[in-house]
Write an enzyme that holds these catalytic residues in place. Structure first.
Site, mmCIF file in Angstrom:
data_model
loop_
_atom_site.group_PDB
_atom_site.id
_atom_site.type_symbol
_atom_site.label_atom_id
_atom_site.label_comp_id
_atom_site.label_asym_id
_atom_site.label_seq_id
_atom_site.Cartn_x
_atom_site.Cartn_y
_atom_site.Cartn_z
ATOM 1 N N LYS A 1 6.131 7.890 -0.299
ATOM 2 C CA LYS A 1 6.322 9.349 0.162
ATOM 3 C C LYS A 1 8.099 9.410 0.081
ATOM 4 O O LYS A 1 8.724 9.065 0.926
ATOM 5 C CB LYS A 1 6.242 9.008 1.676
ATOM 6 C CG LYS A 1 4.532 9.082 1.976
ATOM 7 C CD LYS A 1 4.787 9.142 3.885
ATOM 8 C CE LYS A 1 3.361 9.346 4.253
ATOM 9 N NZ LYS A 1 3.348 9.135 5.705
ATOM 10 N N ASP B 1 -4.129 2.319 7.940
ATOM 11 C CA ASP B 1 -4.859 2.677 9.070
ATOM 12 C C ASP B 1 -4.225 3.759 10.053
ATOM 13 O O ASP B 1 -3.081 4.179 9.983
ATOM 14 C CB ASP B 1 -5.200 1.400 9.928
ATOM 15 C CG ASP B 1 -3.721 0.949 10.661
ATOM 16 O OD1 ASP B 1 -2.724 1.042 9.997
ATOM 17 O OD2 ASP B 1 -3.689 1.020 11.838
ATOM 18 N N PHE C 1 0.244 12.220 7.297
ATOM 19 C CA PHE C 1 -0.161 11.068 7.984
ATOM 20 C C PHE C 1 -1.566 10.724 6.908
ATOM 21 O O PHE C 1 -2.511 11.306 7.137
ATOM 22 C CB PHE C 1 -0.650 11.300 9.458
ATOM 23 C CG PHE C 1 -0.842 9.968 9.952
ATOM 24 C CD1 PHE C 1 0.319 9.290 11.001
ATOM 25 C CD2 PHE C 1 -1.941 9.163 9.673
ATOM 26 C CE1 PHE C 1 0.021 8.494 11.505
ATOM 27 C CE2 PHE C 1 -1.921 7.669 10.290
ATOM 28 C CZ PHE C 1 -1.005 7.544 11.142
ATOM 29 N N VAL C 2 -1.432 9.714 6.202
ATOM 30 C CA VAL C 2 -2.835 9.217 5.372
ATOM 31 C C VAL C 2 -3.303 8.000 5.943
ATOM 32 O O VAL C 2 -2.726 7.032 6.537
ATOM 33 C CB VAL C 2 -2.071 9.149 4.070
ATOM 34 C CG1 VAL C 2 -1.678 10.356 3.466
ATOM 35 C CG2 VAL C 2 -0.975 8.084 4.011
ATOM 36 N N ASP D 1 0.776 -1.170 0.058
ATOM 37 C CA ASP D 1 -0.115 -0.052 0.068
ATOM 38 C C ASP D 1 0.844 1.358 0.082
ATOM 39 O O ASP D 1 0.771 2.377 -0.761
ATOM 40 C CB ASP D 1 -1.007 -0.053 1.237
ATOM 41 C CG ASP D 1 -0.467 -0.308 2.589
ATOM 42 O OD1 ASP D 1 0.920 -1.024 2.552
ATOM 43 O OD2 ASP D 1 -0.765 0.082 3.653
ATOM 44 N N ASP E 1 7.394 4.124 3.018
ATOM 45 C CA ASP E 1 7.512 5.293 3.710
ATOM 46 C C ASP E 1 9.092 5.516 3.786
ATOM 47 O O ASP E 1 9.566 6.103 3.068
ATOM 48 C CB ASP E 1 6.813 5.052 5.312
ATOM 49 C CG ASP E 1 6.485 6.384 6.011
ATOM 50 O OD1 ASP E 1 7.362 7.112 5.720
ATOM 51 O OD2 ASP E 1 5.402 6.380 6.353
HETATM 52 C C1 PRP Z 1 3.082 -0.231 6.491
HETATM 53 C C2 PRP Z 1 3.365 -0.555 4.872
HETATM 54 C C3 PRP Z 1 4.435 -1.335 4.711
HETATM 55 C C4 PRP Z 1 5.449 -0.411 5.492
HETATM 56 C C5 PRP Z 1 6.070 0.676 5.081
HETATM 57 O O1 PRP Z 1 2.767 -1.198 7.334
HETATM 58 O O2 PRP Z 1 2.320 -1.488 4.689
HETATM 59 O O3 PRP Z 1 4.553 -2.605 4.916
HETATM 60 O O4 PRP Z 1 4.557 0.263 6.590
HETATM 61 O O5 PRP Z 1 7.113 1.543 5.894
HETATM 62 P P1 PRP Z 1 8.618 1.654 5.693
HETATM 63 O O6 PRP Z 1 8.790 1.979 4.017
HETATM 64 O O7 PRP Z 1 8.653 2.941 6.663
HETATM 65 O O8 PRP Z 1 9.230 0.513 6.058
HETATM 66 P P2 PRP Z 1 2.558 -1.432 8.638
HETATM 67 O O9 PRP Z 1 3.806 -1.525 9.567
HETATM 68 O O10 PRP Z 1 1.847 -0.115 9.220
HETATM 69 O O11 PRP Z 1 1.477 -2.461 8.895
HETATM 70 P P3 PRP Z 1 -0.112 -2.635 8.518
HETATM 71 O O12 PRP Z 1 0.298 -2.854 6.664
HETATM 72 O O13 PRP Z 1 -0.414 -4.054 8.723
HETATM 73 O O14 PRP Z 1 -0.737 -1.546 8.618
#
Ligand code: PRP
Length: 184
Positions: A135, A163, A156-157, A104, A107
């Site tokens: 991002k 979520d 923050f999205v 999704d 970051d």
């Molecule tokens: C989010 C997203 C990626 C990760 C990206 O998952 O789905 O897996 O963060 O962040 P990064 O580029 O800083 O490593 P999250 O840990 O929020 O878990 P979720 O998918 O269960 O919400």
């Protein structure tokens, strides 16, 4: 769930439903062009990627199989460490497979950087990445991403799988949260 259910918690809609759908159609067409004659193993990263997996996969014509992983950073608040723990591993052996990781959001890039290396070390024939959102300003490591839906500001999205405290994942669009929600 839609914008009216968010009341004052929604600051703005960043990417609406029609824009998501249009971009996913374009991404699927690019994927079909790139994978001619090969079968794809789509690897969805739980939990945020479920919406992208569902919508993107249905627009791809190339033969594909799906598998899922759940990963987490060690400890809490240590995401920037780049150390990732596998909570749920793939059900299938990726040796010799053309893996396309579906996310999704990217970051810092630390999760995907680790995941790509991990899947390559298992002998995948190729490992590419498709993400709905990225991002650029938040990047801590450079990750080569073949398919990016939208580059977004470092805000923050929520929505479309993303979520805040497990809420808003089922919003059909990507929106920004009003600061009062997260105490900003
Ligand atoms: C989010 C997203 C990626 C990760 C990206 O998952 O789905 O897996 O963060 O962040 P990064 O580029 O800083 O490593 P999250 O840990 O929020 O878990 P979720 O998918 O269960 O919400």
């Amino acid at each position: 769930m839609d914008a009216t259910d968010m009341g004052q918690d929604l600051k703005s809609i960043l990417v609406d439903e029609a824009e998501l759908d249009q971009r996913l159609t374009e991404m699927a067409a690019e994927i079909d062009r790139d994978y001619v004659g090969r079968e794809i193993l789509l690897v969805g990263v739980l939990r945020g990627a479920i919406m992208v997996m569902a919508d993107l996969s249905r627009k791809i014509h190339t033969p594909l199989k799906m598998d899922w992983m759940a990963v987490s950073s060690y400890g809490s608040g240590t995401k920037s460490s780049g150390v990732v723990r596998i909570l749920k591993d793939l059900d299938n052996d990726v040796h010799g497979k053309h893996v396309l990781i579906v996310e999704d959001i990217i970051d810092s890039g630390l999760t995907l950087s680790w995941l790509r290396k991990n899947l390559e070390s298992r002998g995948a024939a190729s490992v590419q990445i498709a993400t709905m959102l990225r991002k650029p300003e938040a990047a801590k490591v450079e990750v080569d991403v073949a398919y990016v839906g939208f580059e977004i500001p470092n805000e923050f999205v929520v929505g479309y799988g993303l979520d805040y405290a497990e809420n808003y994942r089922h919003l059909p669009f990507v929106g920004t949260l009003a600061p009062h929600v997260y105490g900003g």
